[in-house]
Design an enzyme around this catalytic site. Sequence first.
Site, mmCIF file in Angstrom:
data_model
loop_
_atom_site.group_PDB
_atom_site.id
_atom_site.type_symbol
_atom_site.label_atom_id
_atom_site.label_comp_id
_atom_site.label_asym_id
_atom_site.label_seq_id
_atom_site.Cartn_x
_atom_site.Cartn_y
_atom_site.Cartn_z
ATOM 1 N N ALA A 191 37.959 24.777 -33.128
ATOM 2 C CA ALA A 191 38.172 25.145 -34.538
ATOM 3 C C ALA A 191 37.102 24.536 -35.440
ATOM 4 O O ALA A 191 36.505 25.242 -36.279
ATOM 5 C CB ALA A 191 39.552 24.676 -34.971
ATOM 6 N N HIS A 250 57.165 24.033 -40.662
ATOM 7 C CA HIS A 250 57.961 23.132 -39.818
ATOM 8 C C HIS A 250 58.147 21.756 -40.450
ATOM 9 O O HIS A 250 58.464 20.806 -39.753
ATOM 10 C CB HIS A 250 57.318 22.983 -38.424
ATOM 11 C CG HIS A 250 57.364 24.263 -37.654
ATOM 12 N ND1 HIS A 250 56.501 24.523 -36.616
ATOM 13 C CD2 HIS A 250 58.141 25.369 -37.780
ATOM 14 C CE1 HIS A 250 56.772 25.733 -36.122
ATOM 15 N NE2 HIS A 250 57.763 26.263 -36.817
ATOM 16 N N ARG A 264 53.956 9.246 -33.429
ATOM 17 C CA ARG A 264 53.153 10.374 -33.926
ATOM 18 C C ARG A 264 52.643 10.095 -35.336
ATOM 19 O O ARG A 264 51.498 10.412 -35.670
ATOM 20 C CB ARG A 264 53.952 11.669 -33.872
ATOM 21 C CG ARG A 264 54.030 12.150 -32.438
ATOM 22 C CD ARG A 264 54.519 13.532 -32.225
ATOM 23 N NE ARG A 264 53.967 14.527 -33.086
ATOM 24 C CZ ARG A 264 54.726 15.517 -33.582
ATOM 25 N NH1 ARG A 264 56.019 15.544 -33.317
ATOM 26 N NH2 ARG A 264 54.205 16.430 -34.334
ATOM 27 N N THR A 273 46.639 27.996 -32.412
ATOM 28 C CA THR A 273 48.060 28.056 -32.084
ATOM 29 C C THR A 273 48.253 28.813 -30.777
ATOM 30 O O THR A 273 47.556 29.760 -30.471
ATOM 31 C CB THR A 273 48.886 28.722 -33.219
ATOM 32 O OG1 THR A 273 50.274 28.676 -32.856
ATOM 33 C CG2 THR A 273 48.482 30.160 -33.456
HETATM 34 C C1 BV8 Z 1 64.952 28.690 -34.592
HETATM 35 C C2 BV8 Z 1 58.237 20.486 -35.367
HETATM 36 C C3 BV8 Z 1 67.150 29.552 -34.867
HETATM 37 C C4 BV8 Z 1 58.531 19.073 -35.239
HETATM 38 C C5 BV8 Z 1 58.434 22.194 -33.681
HETATM 39 C C6 BV8 Z 1 66.908 28.316 -27.636
HETATM 40 C C7 BV8 Z 1 67.669 27.712 -28.639
HETATM 41 C C8 BV8 Z 1 67.273 27.730 -29.984
HETATM 42 C C9 BV8 Z 1 66.090 28.352 -30.341
HETATM 43 C C10 BV8 Z 1 65.337 28.927 -29.333
HETATM 44 C C11 BV8 Z 1 65.730 28.942 -27.998
HETATM 45 N N1 BV8 Z 1 64.781 29.595 -27.255
HETATM 46 C C12 BV8 Z 1 63.795 29.994 -28.095
HETATM 47 C C13 BV8 Z 1 64.127 29.619 -29.356
HETATM 48 C C14 BV8 Z 1 63.360 29.822 -30.531
HETATM 49 C C15 BV8 Z 1 62.482 28.570 -30.689
HETATM 50 C C16 BV8 Z 1 61.185 28.888 -29.984
HETATM 51 O O1 BV8 Z 1 60.417 29.671 -30.490
HETATM 52 N N2 BV8 Z 1 60.987 28.280 -28.799
HETATM 53 C C17 BV8 Z 1 59.771 28.573 -28.047
HETATM 54 C C18 BV8 Z 1 59.186 27.277 -27.483
HETATM 55 C C19 BV8 Z 1 60.113 29.559 -26.949
HETATM 56 N N3 BV8 Z 1 62.295 28.378 -32.108
HETATM 57 C C20 BV8 Z 1 63.105 27.530 -32.759
HETATM 58 O O2 BV8 Z 1 63.953 26.849 -32.239
HETATM 59 C C21 BV8 Z 1 62.909 27.526 -34.260
HETATM 60 N N4 BV8 Z 1 64.175 27.664 -34.888
HETATM 61 O O3 BV8 Z 1 64.657 29.642 -33.938
HETATM 62 O O4 BV8 Z 1 66.215 28.518 -35.103
HETATM 63 C C22 BV8 Z 1 68.024 29.519 -36.046
HETATM 64 C C23 BV8 Z 1 67.924 30.513 -37.018
HETATM 65 C C24 BV8 Z 1 68.780 30.483 -38.089
HETATM 66 C C25 BV8 Z 1 69.716 29.459 -38.234
HETATM 67 C C26 BV8 Z 1 69.783 28.440 -37.277
HETATM 68 C C27 BV8 Z 1 68.935 28.454 -36.165
HETATM 69 C C28 BV8 Z 1 62.302 26.188 -34.700
HETATM 70 C C29 BV8 Z 1 60.903 26.083 -34.156
HETATM 71 C C30 BV8 Z 1 60.215 24.849 -34.736
HETATM 72 C C31 BV8 Z 1 60.269 23.778 -33.707
HETATM 73 N N5 BV8 Z 1 59.538 22.634 -34.214
HETATM 74 N N6 BV8 Z 1 57.920 21.042 -34.065
HETATM 75 C C32 BV8 Z 1 57.390 18.339 -34.652
HETATM 76 O O5 BV8 Z 1 56.225 18.738 -34.869
HETATM 77 O O6 BV8 Z 1 57.677 17.384 -33.961
HETATM 78 S S1 BV8 Z 1 57.643 23.089 -32.470
HETATM 79 C C33 BV8 Z 1 56.005 22.676 -32.247
HETATM 80 O O7 BV8 Z 1 55.396 23.900 -31.755
HETATM 81 C C34 BV8 Z 1 55.170 22.314 -33.476
HETATM 82 O O8 BV8 Z 1 55.834 22.543 -34.687
HETATM 83 C C35 BV8 Z 1 54.005 23.259 -33.386
HETATM 84 O O9 BV8 Z 1 53.498 23.467 -34.627
HETATM 85 C C36 BV8 Z 1 54.660 24.445 -32.824
HETATM 86 C C37 BV8 Z 1 53.735 25.493 -32.288
HETATM 87 O O10 BV8 Z 1 52.839 24.888 -31.393
HETATM 88 P P1 BV8 Z 1 51.276 25.085 -31.717
HETATM 89 O O11 BV8 Z 1 51.038 24.624 -33.116
HETATM 90 O O12 BV8 Z 1 50.877 26.465 -31.373
HETATM 91 O O13 BV8 Z 1 50.624 24.031 -30.766
HETATM 92 P P2 BV8 Z 1 50.412 24.177 -29.180
HETATM 93 O O14 BV8 Z 1 50.147 22.819 -28.649
HETATM 94 O O15 BV8 Z 1 51.509 25.010 -28.584
HETATM 95 O O16 BV8 Z 1 49.081 25.049 -29.060
HETATM 96 C C38 BV8 Z 1 47.855 24.495 -29.501
HETATM 97 C C39 BV8 Z 1 46.859 25.630 -29.429
HETATM 98 O O17 BV8 Z 1 45.613 25.159 -29.921
HETATM 99 C C40 BV8 Z 1 46.608 26.122 -28.009
HETATM 100 O O18 BV8 Z 1 46.555 27.531 -28.010
HETATM 101 C C41 BV8 Z 1 45.237 25.527 -27.652
HETATM 102 O O19 BV8 Z 1 44.496 26.400 -26.810
HETATM 103 C C42 BV8 Z 1 44.588 25.463 -29.018
HETATM 104 N N7 BV8 Z 1 43.575 24.424 -29.168
HETATM 105 C C43 BV8 Z 1 43.565 23.174 -28.630
HETATM 106 N N8 BV8 Z 1 42.474 22.507 -29.067
HETATM 107 C C44 BV8 Z 1 41.800 23.345 -29.909
HETATM 108 C C45 BV8 Z 1 42.498 24.565 -29.975
HETATM 109 N N9 BV8 Z 1 42.089 25.608 -30.728
HETATM 110 C C46 BV8 Z 1 40.950 25.442 -31.444
HETATM 111 N N10 BV8 Z 1 40.230 24.288 -31.439
HETATM 112 C C47 BV8 Z 1 40.617 23.233 -30.679
HETATM 113 N N11 BV8 Z 1 39.877 22.106 -30.685
#
Ligand code: BV8
Length: 244
Positions: A235, A116, A67, A192
Site C-alpha cells: 500500500a 469496527h 494491540r 483488505t
Molecule cells: C455481524 C474488530 C451480525 C475488533 C473485527 C457467525 C456468527 C456471527 C457472525 C458471523 C458468523 N459467521 C460469519 C459472520 C459474520 C462475521 C464475518 O464476516 N465473519 C467472517 C470472518 C466470515 N461478521 C460479524 O460478525 C460482524 N457482525 O455480522 O453481526 C449481527 C447483525 C445485527 C445484529 C446483531 C448481530 C462483525 C465483524 C467485525 C468483527 N471485528 N475486529 C478488532 O480489531 O480487534 S474483524 C477484523 O477483520 C478487523 O476488524 C479487520 O478490520 C477485519 C477485516 O480484516 P482485514 O482488515 O481485511 O485484515 P486481514 O488481515 O484479513 O487482511 C489484510 C489484507 O491486507 C490481506 O488481504 C493482505 O494481503 C493485505 N496486505 C498485507 N500487507 C499489505 C497488504 N496490502 C497492501 N499492502 C501491504 N503492505
Amino acid sequence: MIEEAVRVILKARFAIAFTGAGISAESGVPTFRGKDGLWKHYKPEELATPEAFERDPALVWDFYRWRMQKILEAKPNPAHYALAELERLGILRAVITQNVDDLHHEAGSENVIELHGNIFRVRCTSCSYRENLKESGRIREFVNSKDLPRCPQCGSLLRPDVVWFGEALPRTALERAFKLAEKSDVVLVIGTSGVVYPAAYIPYIVKEHGGKVIEVNVRRSGITPIADIFLRGKAGEVMAKILD
Ligand code: BV8
Ligand code: ZN
C-alpha cells in the site's frame, strides 16, 4: 496500470477509499489473516467476541492492551498520508475503514468512517459511559495496568469500543458508509482480505451502482474478482506512486 488508476481517480466525480489492516502493515501493525497475521496465534472466536469477554475478560484485555501498545508505537505510513492528501485536494470524499488503529486520523484524514470502532475508545458494559483514552490522556495508565478497568460512573467492567464478531456494526456509521458507496463512482480498496461482512459489501455496492473498483493489495483477495484495476504491491509504495 498505475497510470490507468490515476486517470480513473482524477476523472472521478465522487471517489472514496475502503481500507483494511493491510494499509497499516507497513506501519508495523499486525494484520489479522495471512502469514504473520494475528489470528495465527490467537483464534478470533477466543478473543474478539462478547462470549470470550464474558468468559475471560482479563485475557481479552491483555490482547487489546498488547494491540494498543503495538499501535501506539506505530506511525502512519505513506499510504495513510496519500489518502489524507487526496482528501485535501478534494479528490477523495471519505475513507471508510475496518481498522481500529486511528492511523487515518493521525495522518490527517478528516472524513473517516470507522466501521469496527476504535481501539483507543472504551465503553462501560452497563451504563452509557464512554471514554476516548487519547483525549483523556489515560492511555499509558490503561496499557500499563494489570487490573480490569472499571467504569468511574457505575463500577462495572469497561470494554474496548470495537465491534466483535457476532456484534452489530454502529448503525449510523454503517448507514453513512452504504450511502456514500451508493454515490461513489470510484472506490479505492486498500489492504483488505474482503472476508468480513457487512463491511466487505462496500466495494460491491459501488460496483452494483456502476462504479469502478481499484484494489491495492500484495495478493488477491475476496474483492479482486470485482476489481476493474488490481495494483499488486504494498500500500505505502503503490499509493506513493499514485500521488506522484
Ligand atoms: C455481524 C474488530 C451480525 C475488533 C473485527 C457467525 C456468527 C456471527 C457472525 C458471523 C458468523 N459467521 C460469519 C459472520 C459474520 C462475521 C464475518 O464476516 N465473519 C467472517 C470472518 C466470515 N461478521 C460479524 O460478525 C460482524 N457482525 O455480522 O453481526 C449481527 C447483525 C445485527 C445484529 C446483531 C448481530 C462483525 C465483524 C467485525 C468483527 N471485528 N475486529 C478488532 O480489531 O480487534 S474483524 C477484523 O477483520 C478487523 O476488524 C479487520 O478490520 C477485519 C477485516 O480484516 P482485514 O482488515 O481485511 O485484515 P486481514 O488481515 O484479513 O487482511 C489484510 C489484507 O491486507 C490481506 O488481504 C493482505 O494481503 C493485505 N496486505 C498485507 N500487507 C499489505 C497488504 N496490502 C497492501 N499492502 C501491504 N503492505
Ligand atoms: Zn458504567
